[in-house]
Design a protein around this motif. Structure first.
Motif, PDB file in Angstrom:
ATOM      1  N   LEU A 195      57.888  72.957  50.990  1.00  0.00           N
ATOM      2  CA  LEU A 195      57.409  72.550  51.922  1.00  0.00           C
ATOM      3  C   LEU A 195      58.156  72.214  53.038  1.00  0.00           C
ATOM      4  O   LEU A 195      57.763  72.066  54.818  1.00  0.00           O
ATOM      5  N   HIS A 212      60.413  63.373  58.179  1.00  0.00           N
ATOM      6  CA  HIS A 212      58.212  63.742  57.734  1.00  0.00           C
ATOM      7  C   HIS A 212      57.588  64.165  56.520  1.00  0.00           C
ATOM      8  O   HIS A 212      57.577  63.941  55.879  1.00  0.00           O
ATOM      9  N   VAL A 213      59.408  65.002  56.288  1.00  0.00           N
ATOM     10  CA  VAL A 213      59.182  65.681  54.803  1.00  0.00           C
ATOM     11  C   VAL A 213      59.826  65.177  53.312  1.00  0.00           C
ATOM     12  O   VAL A 213      59.676  64.587  52.181  1.00  0.00           O
ATOM     13  N   PRO A 216      60.436  61.223  53.370  1.00  0.00           N
ATOM     14  CA  PRO A 216      58.902  60.326  52.135  1.00  0.00           C
ATOM     15  C   PRO A 216      58.240  60.960  51.004  1.00  0.00           C
ATOM     16  O   PRO A 216      58.450  60.269  49.471  1.00  0.00           O
ATOM     17  N   CYS A 217      59.125  62.740  50.322  1.00  0.00           N
ATOM     18  CA  CYS A 217      58.680  63.133  49.368  1.00  0.00           C
ATOM     19  C   CYS A 217      59.949  62.796  48.555  1.00  0.00           C
ATOM     20  O   CYS A 217      59.274  62.577  46.886  1.00  0.00           O
ATOM     21  N   GLU A 294      54.571  57.961  45.750  1.00  0.00           N
ATOM     22  CA  GLU A 294      53.727  59.216  45.028  1.00  0.00           C
ATOM     23  C   GLU A 294      52.662  59.508  44.811  1.00  0.00           C
ATOM     24  O   GLU A 294      51.278  59.234  44.507  1.00  0.00           O
ATOM     25  N   ALA A 295      53.231  60.926  45.952  1.00  0.00           N
ATOM     26  CA  ALA A 295      50.889  62.082  46.178  1.00  0.00           C
ATOM     27  C   ALA A 295      51.079  63.036  44.876  1.00  0.00           C
ATOM     28  O   ALA A 295      49.966  63.194  44.623  1.00  0.00           O
TER      29      ALA A 295
ATOM     30  N   PRO B 115      52.606  66.504  50.127  1.00  0.00           N
ATOM     31  CA  PRO B 115      51.407  65.355  49.114  1.00  0.00           C
ATOM     32  C   PRO B 115      51.883  64.637  49.531  1.00  0.00           C
ATOM     33  O   PRO B 115      50.711  63.576  49.591  1.00  0.00           O
ATOM     34  N   HIS B 116      52.090  63.687  50.948  1.00  0.00           N
ATOM     35  CA  HIS B 116      51.959  62.499  50.871  1.00  0.00           C
ATOM     36  C   HIS B 116      51.108  62.110  52.358  1.00  0.00           C
ATOM     37  O   HIS B 116      51.132  61.360  52.816  1.00  0.00           O
TER      38      HIS B 116
END
Lengths: 296, 381
Positions: A195, A212-213, A216-217, A294-295, B115-116
């Motif tokens: 990622l 941005h990564v 949020p993750c 959480e995705a 993923p988000h």
């Protein structure tokens, strides 16, 4: 041999019923929490609706304890003050915990485990020892004051850092920090390297990738880390007792005083119930935030 | 520099000059590796390698795991720095250019979708990073999503997309910034066979349409053959051979390449004077420049063996009598196994309608092939 093991739990003709292992096992597994957790919890919830008369508890159900609590501005302000304090501890630990976890995560992988152990080693030490250590650091002749005077920031030793709300904030922050570092590190660790590569590949600078990564993750773990600190700080009464002095009165101390000094157990139980509901509320809110972010 | 020489020879055999080729279309860039090598301490993962990727071509790097193919992709992408050598884009040295600035985009093996973010946010990421306006991003994302056939899934999160759909999002994200080269790291390996075939066709069509250079890495030889303009075969951190798929298939240069692409009949032999090779089936005149006494392995494809005597008895034809010992009907083709000469077994693939009914195990036949289909293999280093 195989015959025997097959017939366990089945009453074979001409024999006594064989001892039913799995059923007993599951009974114990289920009964243990009922006896050890649910029963005392139920009793303590019930106690909150009783009252004390002439030094003895009367099991007559009423809402008096709750009415008393919420109609007394002193009690409510202690609760609000403690909520604010716990929220400050949580916010501070989310920030500092994220910083430390992020630092560990960015180090070469061979360092991760040693650094993580170093960050969480205070968990292995006795609570009381940590408190006394911090008391001597924060005190009037403590290390912090000496350092600040030596550097020239302060003219003389200050009593800003002991026996008030600030000292509770600092102490709880330090003691609960490992509980915030761990979950944050674990979510950072779960972010696939690809990622970060993908973000860089698409032109993202280090800051853009973080913004941005990475951020949020890692939000779910950060929320959990904050939640741990918040709930622990909310109910703690030993730390405020040890470093709070007269000015550092908290909700935990208030509850303790009902049990240990006023001997009004029903009122203490009612306040403990309020604390429990608050903690559950925090968990529910945190859970909702995590579910949203959480995705993976 | 043995490996570099190999690459150059391979290019020469291809009939075109190595080195950067000037691009006809503005889209695809040409990439050249000049002596690029990679070492982790004492571990050599890539020997110094020369390779040129032509502008607008679909070049596949094929090899087993640990062959160095992914290392090349990572070096080109800028994710790792090579221990030696230079990387050129359209003739200009970009060895020191950071990954964020290279006009390349990558499709990762695990797709690496954020993923988000929804599909459209993922696809628009590169434009968002470049600070493009909201309207432009929206328009371009819609455009690219419709190219990959996912316009209706724009607002889905990756976790709600199937493997094939994720693949298309990753592809869309890689093409939206109009890179000079697209790097694909085994992107089809996680898909099932049917979907993989569809994606192969789709990728090939996409590449023709946007005319960007594709550098594709895979361990699947069928994938390499069907999609590529040229294939680079790698093994143990070295290039074994570079060439068009047909060339690699029918003219393998080394044992490794011959073994990697499907079935081959291998005949062991020893060179004698006059370019002939002494084998279990007799002397074969290869007319090659072989050192007398040298051990030689000869390769010929099963479909190049023909039953019956040679129709035109030219010098280029080799005819042998043989005995059938196995007939295996597999549908359109029938596989035969023949025993020839002194214990040599040869496999044949014959179109079933052309096969006489009286050919069954035990009968005698004659088999012939054209010399030009036979290759002497270099031993693999």
């Amino acid at each position: 041999m195989t015959d025997d093991s097959l017939s366990i739990g089945i009453s074979a003709p001409g024999r006594k019923p064989v001892f039913n292992g799995p059923a007993l096992f599951w009974f114990v597994i289920c009964a243990l929490p009922v006896v050890a957790v649910c029963l005392p919890l139920g009793l303590f919830l019930a106690t909150g609706f009783w009252h004390v008369d002439n030094g003895t508890m009367v099991p007559a159900l009423s809402l008096d304890n709750y009415v008393n609590f919420f109609s007394n501005p002193t009690y409510v302000s202690v609760l609000l003050q403690t909520l604010t304090l716990a929220a400050e501890v949580a916010a501070g630990n989310m920030l500092i915990g994220f910083g430390i976890a992020y630092f560990i995560w960015r180090c070469p992988p061979v360092w991760h485990f040693p650094l993580l152990v170093l960050g969480t080693i205070p968990l292995l030490m006795s609570y009381i020892i940590k408190l006394y250590a911090l008391r001597s650091i924060l005190g009037n002749n403590g290390f912090l004051n000496q350092a600040l005077v030596a550097v020239g920031l302060f003219d003389k030793a200050s009593d800003l850092f002991l026996f008030n709300q600030t000292s509770i904030l600092i102490t709880m922050g330090i003691i609960y920090l490992p509980f915030s570092i761990l979950p944050i590190y674990l979510t950072l660790e779960r972010i696939p390297l690809s990622l970060l590569h993908a973000s860089a590949d698409l032109g993202g600078s280090a800051w853009q990738t973080f913004r941005h990564v990475t951020l949020p993750c890692s939000l779910p773990g950060t929320v959990v880390g904050g939640m741990f600190s918040l709930i622990l700080a909310l109910g703690d009464f030993v730390t405020p007792q040890m470093v709070g002095g007269v000015k550092g009165f908290t909700f935990g101390r208030l509850i303790w005083s009902q049990f240990g000094m006023a001997f009004d157990w029903p009122f203490g139980a009612a306040m403990a119930t309020i604390l429990l509901v608050l903690s559950i509320g925090v968990i529910v809110i945190a859970g909702a935030i995590i579910k949203r972010t959480e995705a993976i | 520099m043995a490996v570099g020489d190999t690459a150059l020879q391979a290019s020469d055999r291809d009939g075109r000059a190595p080195g950067p080729v000037q691009s006809q279309s503005p889209a695809g860039g040409s990439v050249a590796l000049a002596g690029i090598g990679m070492r982790y301490g004492a571990l050599r993962v890539l020997h110094p390698t020369d390779l040129s990727v032509r502008a607008g071509e679909f070049l596949t790097i094929l090899g087993p795991s640990g062959s160095g193919k992914t290392t090349i992709l990572k070096i080109v992408g800028g994710f790792v720095s090579p221990t030696e050598g230079r990387l050129l884009l359209d003739g200009q040295d970009i060895s020191r250019m950071p990954v964020t600035q290279r006009p390349f985009n990558t499709v990762f093996q695990d797709y690496a979708l954020f993923p988000h973010m929804t599909a459209e946010q993922n696809v628009g990421y590169g434009l968002m990073i470049r600070g493009r306006g909201r309207d432009e991003i929206k328009r371009r994302v819609a455009e690219v999503l419709s190219i990959v056939g996912l316009a209706d899934r724009a607002r889905s999160l990756p976790k709600n997309l199937s493997g094939g759909q994720k693949q298309r999002v990753a592809l869309a994200r890689a093409i939206i910034c109009e890179p000079r080269v697209i790097l694909l790291d085994e992107p089809l390996s996680a898909l099932d066979a049917e979907l993989r075939r569809q994606m192969q066709t789709f990728l090939k069509d996409l590449q023709r349409r946007i005319r960007t250079t594709f550098l594709f890495v895979t361990h699947d030889q069928e994938e390499a053959i069907t999609m590529s303009d040229r294939v680079v075969v790698m093994n143990h951190g070295r290039i074994e051979q570079v060439g068009a798929p047909r060339e690699l298939y029918y003219r393998p240069a080394t044992e490794f390449v011959a073994g990697f692409f499907g079935d081959n009949n291998i005949i062991e032999g020893r060179a004698v004077a006059g370019g002939e090779v002494e084998t279990p089936i007799g002397r074969l005149d290869l007319q090659g420049d072989l050192q007398p006494g040298q051990q030689v392995r000869l390769a010929i494809r099963p479909e190049h063996l023909l039953l019956g005597g040679g129709q035109s008895r030219q010098a280029a034809e080799m005819t042998f009598s043989a005995q059938v010992f196995d007939v295996d009907f597999v549908g359109a083709l029938t596989h035969l196994r023949l025993r020839v000469g002194d214990g040599q077994t040869l496999k044949l693939k014959v179109p079933t309608p052309q096969l006489h009914d009286d050919i069954r195990p035990g009968c005698d036949v004659s088999v012939h092939w054209s010399r030009e289909n036979m290759r002497a293999l270099r031993p693999t280093s």
